[in-house]
Enzyme design. Structure first.
Site, PDB file in Angstrom:
ATOM      1  N   GLU A  47       0.881  -1.150   0.040  1.00  0.00           N
ATOM      2  CA  GLU A  47      -0.037  -0.144  -0.113  1.00  0.00           C
ATOM      3  C   GLU A  47       1.019   1.290   0.194  1.00  0.00           C
ATOM      4  OE1 GLU A  47      -2.594  -0.161   3.336  1.00  0.00           O
ATOM      5  OE2 GLU A  47      -3.800  -2.053   2.716  1.00  0.00           O
ATOM      6  N   ARG A 104      -3.150   2.436 -25.327  1.00  0.00           N
ATOM      7  CA  ARG A 104      -3.284   1.490 -26.346  1.00  0.00           C
ATOM      8  C   ARG A 104      -4.821   0.707 -26.417  1.00  0.00           C
ATOM      9  NH1 ARG A 104       2.422  -1.248 -26.251  1.00  0.00           N
ATOM     10  NH2 ARG A 104       2.204  -0.675 -24.116  1.00  0.00           N
ATOM     11  N   LYS A 201       1.910  -3.332 -42.722  1.00  0.00           N
ATOM     12  CA  LYS A 201       2.000  -4.420 -41.968  1.00  0.00           C
ATOM     13  C   LYS A 201       0.889  -5.389 -41.411  1.00  0.00           C
ATOM     14  CE  LYS A 201       1.584  -2.210 -37.408  1.00  0.00           C
ATOM     15  NZ  LYS A 201       2.216  -1.998 -35.966  1.00  0.00           N
ATOM     16  N   ARG A 203      -0.700  -7.615 -37.998  1.00  0.00           N
ATOM     17  CA  ARG A 203      -0.391  -7.958 -36.742  1.00  0.00           C
ATOM     18  C   ARG A 203      -1.441  -9.465 -36.582  1.00  0.00           C
ATOM     19  NH1 ARG A 203       1.561  -5.266 -32.297  1.00  0.00           N
ATOM     20  NH2 ARG A 203       1.521  -3.492 -33.527  1.00  0.00           N
ATOM     21  N   GLY A 235       9.887  -3.027 -29.386  1.00  0.00           N
ATOM     22  CA  GLY A 235      10.868  -2.846 -30.253  1.00  0.00           C
ATOM     23  C   GLY A 235      10.790  -3.700 -31.636  1.00  0.00           C
TER      24      GLY A 235
END
EC number: 2.7.6.1
Length: 325
Positions: A47, A104, A201, A203, A235
């Site tokens: 805590e 995100r 790209k 994913r 990365g």
């Protein structure tokens, strides 16, 4: 006569959590103030305890905390500090979040998923925040999640001017690592007078951080390519994009990102990459294991301090970025 008049002046106070003290000190230096002395520690069970050593009654309080690793601890500490300021009768509470955690997770990609970025905004509001000041959100829509003013700062002027002064602009190509960054890359093109290329790209939705780079759209052969992104985590995405550019004949690749999260295998990937330079800002502390010669860190403290000053003086934060996008 009804009411009471006061002759008191406005007071700015700057507070900081323990996540990124170097940035907080730099912002305080730019503003010409000292950070408010704060007592903070963890109990044996994890805590968090916080107490400010000076009165915040009637003050315009600015609380800076970047959501770095361990991210959940620092988010909780910031929420506790907001609550402490609210109960200390602060006049206003502006939360400075150089890196907004959970950004995100700003929408549902599939069923039964949370929208955690919205939850973050709700937590800030419930704790007592009146305003949020942040840098390069993952998506602009997050500004609408918070029921109050959100000042969205941009690192583009700092990063682009650094690159523009270092590279021959006639040989420069700005590259978006995916379709989602095209708008930001366009702003770079306008500022540097450079053409645009895109790395397409795909994913894998079932494997975290797994990216398959397919093709490069645009002319990069013999060019110095600047890959622009908002953050670099493990990365994998950015290094794969750089490999695709080299495979298409790029002479050199420079990577820029506002937030250097640099988790897990990032250090090894950056070290072994053919990229000549990685350029980040100091919205997050650079982990010791990723302090490589090819990493350059630029300061956002002057930008944040200018925004704090405009908010405190009821000025225009937008005016700081006119012509920047």
């Amino acid at each position: 006569m009804t009411g009471i008049k006061t002759t008191g002046e406005k007071k700015l106070m700057l507070f900081s959590g323990r996540a990124h003290p170097d940035l907080a000190e730099a912002v305080a230096s730019e503003l010409g103030v000292d950070l408010v002395p704060t007592r903070a520690f963890d109990f044996a069970n994890g805590e968090i305890y916080v107490r400010f050593e000076e009165s915040a009654r009637g003050a315009d309080c600015f609380l800076i905390q970047s959501h770095t690793n361990p991210i959940n601890q620092w988010i909780m500490e910031q929420l506790i500090m907001i609550d402490a300021l609210k109960r200390a009768s602060a006049r206003s509470i502006t939360v400075i979040v150089p890196f907004y955690g959970y950004a995100r997770q700003d929408k549902k990609h599939r069923g039964r998923e949370p929208i955690s970025a919205r939850l973050m905004a709700d937590l800030f509001k419930t704790a007592g925040a009146d305003r949020i000041l942040t840098v390069d959100l993952h998506t602009d829509q997050i500004q609408g999640f918070f029921d109050g003013p959100v000042d969205h700062l941009f690192a583009l002027p700092v990063l682009a001017d650094y690159v523009g002064a270092k590279v021959d602009r006639s040989k420069l190509t700005v590259v978006s690592p995916d379709a989602g960054r095209v708008r930001v890359a366009d702003r770079w093109c306008d500022r540097l007078g450079a053409p645009l290329a895109i790395v397409h790209k795909r994913r894998d939705p079932d494997v975290a951080n797994q990216v398959k780079v397919h093709e490069v759209v645009g002319d990069v052969k013999g060019r110095v390519c600047v890959l622009v992104d908002d953050m670099i985590d493990t990365g994998g995405t950015i290094c794969a994009a750089a490999d695709a550019l080299f495979a298409n004949g790029a002479a050199d690749v420079i990577v820029t990102a506002t937030h250097g999260v640099l988790s897990g295998p990032a250090a090894d990937r950056l070290k072994n990459s053919r990229v000549s330079e990685f350029i980040f800002t100091d919205t997050l502390p650079t982990p010791a294991e990723t302090q490589l010669d090819k990493i350059t860190v630029l300061s956002m403290a002057p930008t944040i301090a200018n925004a704090v000053r405009e908010v405190f003086e009821d000025g225009s934060v937008t005016s700081l970025f006119e012509g920047a996008n």
